[in-house]
Motif scaffolding. Structure first.
Motif, short mmCIF file in Angstrom:
data_model
loop_
_atom_site.label_atom_id
_atom_site.label_comp_id
_atom_site.label_asym_id
_atom_site.label_seq_id
_atom_site.Cartn_x
_atom_site.Cartn_y
_atom_site.Cartn_z
N LEU A 1 13.60 6.20 -6.40
CA LEU A 1 14.44 5.37 -6.41
C LEU A 1 14.42 4.06 -7.46
N PHE A 2 13.37 3.46 -6.07
CA PHE A 2 13.26 2.26 -6.80
C PHE A 2 12.07 2.09 -6.91
N ASP A 3 11.05 0.69 -7.36
CA ASP A 3 10.11 0.19 -7.63
C ASP A 3 9.20 -0.15 -5.73
N VAL A 4 9.37 0.58 -4.81
CA VAL A 4 9.39 -0.07 -3.13
C VAL A 4 7.64 0.04 -2.94
N THR A 5 7.80 -1.03 -2.28
CA THR A 5 6.26 -0.71 -1.22
C THR A 5 6.51 -0.45 0.33
N LEU A 6 5.42 -0.42 0.25
CA LEU A 6 5.68 0.79 1.58
C LEU A 6 4.90 0.07 2.51
N ARG A 7 4.86 0.08 4.40
CA ARG A 7 4.27 0.34 4.82
C ARG A 7 2.76 0.77 5.34
N ASP A 8 1.11 0.45 5.52
CA ASP A 8 0.71 1.76 5.34
C ASP A 8 0.81 2.25 6.72
N ASP A 9 0.68 1.74 7.79
CA ASP A 9 0.93 1.02 9.36
C ASP A 9 2.06 1.54 9.94
N ASP A 10 2.52 1.61 11.29
CA ASP A 10 3.75 1.47 11.62
C ASP A 10 3.73 0.10 13.20
N THR A 11 3.19 -1.18 12.32
CA THR A 11 2.69 -1.90 12.67
C THR A 11 4.31 -2.57 11.96
N PRO A 12 4.87 -4.18 13.30
CA PRO A 12 5.30 -4.96 12.69
C PRO A 12 4.09 -5.96 11.56
N MET A 13 4.96 -6.30 10.63
CA MET A 13 4.58 -7.14 9.73
C MET A 13 4.77 -8.53 10.66
N THR A 14 3.34 -9.31 10.38
CA THR A 14 3.18 -10.68 10.36
C THR A 14 4.43 -11.51 9.01
N ARG A 15 4.61 -12.82 10.37
CA ARG A 15 5.48 -13.62 9.79
C ARG A 15 4.80 -14.01 7.99
N ALA A 16 3.79 -14.09 7.76
CA ALA A 16 3.43 -14.85 6.49
C ALA A 16 3.43 -13.08 5.37
N GLU A 17 3.24 -12.07 6.12
CA GLU A 17 3.44 -11.03 5.76
C GLU A 17 4.88 -10.65 4.68
N LEU A 18 5.80 -11.20 6.33
CA LEU A 18 7.56 -11.25 5.68
C LEU A 18 7.35 -11.76 4.37
N ILE A 19 7.33 -12.92 5.00
CA ILE A 19 7.11 -14.16 3.66
C ILE A 19 6.77 -14.25 2.52
N ALA A 20 5.63 -13.96 2.40
CA ALA A 20 4.54 -12.94 1.14
C ALA A 20 5.61 -11.69 0.30
N ALA A 21 6.27 -10.95 0.64
CA ALA A 21 7.35 -10.19 0.70
C ALA A 21 8.54 -10.45 0.28
N ALA A 22 9.02 -11.14 0.62
CA ALA A 22 10.70 -12.00 0.23
C ALA A 22 9.96 -12.66 -0.69
N GLN A 23 9.12 -13.55 -1.37
CA GLN A 23 8.98 -14.51 -2.20
C GLN A 23 8.95 -13.30 -3.39
N ASN A 24 8.93 -12.35 -4.03
CA ASN A 24 8.34 -11.25 -4.97
C ASN A 24 9.11 -10.22 -4.81
N CYS A 25 10.38 -9.92 -4.68
CA CYS A 25 11.67 -8.23 -4.47
C CYS A 25 12.48 -9.03 -4.29
N ASP A 26 12.83 -7.95 -5.10
CA ASP A 26 15.50 -8.03 -4.73
C ASP A 26 15.84 -7.62 -3.18
N VAL A 27 15.16 -6.84 -3.04
CA VAL A 27 15.56 -6.11 -1.88
C VAL A 27 14.47 -6.11 -0.20
N LEU A 28 14.89 -6.54 1.03
CA LEU A 28 13.86 -6.18 2.10
C LEU A 28 14.21 -5.74 2.84
#
Length: 328
Positions: free
Chosen positions: A25-52
């Motif tokens: 349904l969407f242009d989705v970026t999935l997590r490769d492993d089942d570990t929490p994102m770091t804060r830096a990774e979360l912020i980077a993701a939120a800077q370039n997506c429509d939906v988190l």
């Protein structure tokens, strides 16, 4: 909304059918492993997506939202609890928040009932003896627990999960009591044969089992504090499947260690994964790794709700499970 597919970032691994549907349904970026994102990774993701699509392991606070990009318009939480998300700041920034309410009601109520049985019947102690090979054989006085039929269950928070637990506990012959922000209608009380206590202190002092089923809010932080825990009978047990910070964990540990409470069953912890070693090692405590919603059915239904919320938003409508700050 633009005609192109929404850019969606998922912060944790989700069940495969859910991930496959998101990819359809969407242009989705999935997590490769089942570990929490770091804060830096979360912020980077939120800077370039429509939906988190975050989970309870992600801290979506005011600082995070302030650094999100202008594209971010929806935080579609995978889970019902949203105390890890600053709903008010998101609203001020024009970012909608949705969740997945009602999906894990039955699963969490099952786990609360399992913990009540596990503590009162000393199931982990018996299991430990069998696993270690230390069982010398049956004895009339070994592993003596208590019969739950006839015991008084005090439910703190008579919402969906509290009601589902009441239904299960009644089938075991328990007497149902509850404390809630608002009293239930008479016909609902009659349906569950439930007794309402306006004064939480009075209820706590008279129950054999206390089950915590309320959400985490500023008003419920340490609702079961040291003073209130001391009101409980020494023969009583407490079970928590809601949020760890509702119970003063240090005070609970001290009382259990001193024999001032009979036991506890916990699926959530005040300090997250940093569980209190002294609490975890007590023989009269059952600790589980936040398994209340861990069923295949529940996790798939959570994913379906997330997808419906995003799809509805993509179609230009408000998500059906939008979280409104004033209603929390």
């Amino acid at each position: 909304m633009p005609s192109e597919r929404l850019s969606v970032v998922v912060t944790r691994r989700l069940p495969e059918p859910v991930e496959n549907r998101l990819k359809d349904l969407f242009d989705v970026t999935l997590r490769d492993d089942d570990t929490p994102m770091t804060r830096a990774e979360l912020i980077a993701a939120a800077q370039n997506c429509d939906v988190l699509v975050p989970t309870l392991t992600d801290q979506i606070d005011a600082g995070f939202i302030g650094q999100a990009g202008p594209r971010l318009k929806l935080i579609a939480n995978y889970g019902a609890g949203v105390d890890h998300i600053d709903i008010h700041t998101a609203r001020q920034r024009g970012v909608l928040v949705s969740n997945t309410p009602g999906v894990v009601t039955e699963d969490t109520a099952d786990m609360a009932m399992a913990l009540i049985l596990g503590v009162t019947r000393r199931i982990p102690e018996g299991l430990g003896a069998m696993k270690s090979g230390d069982w010398p054989g049956w004895s009339p006085t070994a592993f003596l627990g208590g019969r739950i039929g006839g015991r008084r269950l005090g439910i703190i928070g008579m919402g969906r999960i509290g009601k589902a637990l009441a239904q299960r506990a009644a089938a075991f012959g328990m007497q149902i009591h509850y404390h809630n922000r608002r009293r239930l209608r008479p016909e609902i009380e009659q349906q569950y044969n439930a007794t309402y206590w306006e004064d939480l202190d009075q209820m706590v002092a008279r129950m054999d089992v206390i089950s915590v089923n309320c959400p985490s809010t500023p008003a419920t932080f340490h609702l079961m504090n040291a003073r209130r825990l001391k009101l409980m009978k020494p023969t009583a047990v407490i079970v928590n499947t809601s949020r760890g910070e509702v119970v003063d964990e240090n005070a609970l540990t001290r009382m259990l260690s001193a024999g001032e409470l009979a036991g506890a069953g916990l699926d959530v912890y005040e300090y997250g994964t940093e569980t209190n070693t002294a609490l975890r090692d007590l023989p009269n405590v059952v600790t589980l790794p936040h398994m209340g919603s861990a069923t295949v059915e529940g996790r798939l239904e959570m994913g379906e709700k997330v997808i419906i919320n995003i799809k509805t938003f993509a179609d230009g409508h408000r998500p059906p499970d939008q979280v409104v700050p004033g209603l929390l």
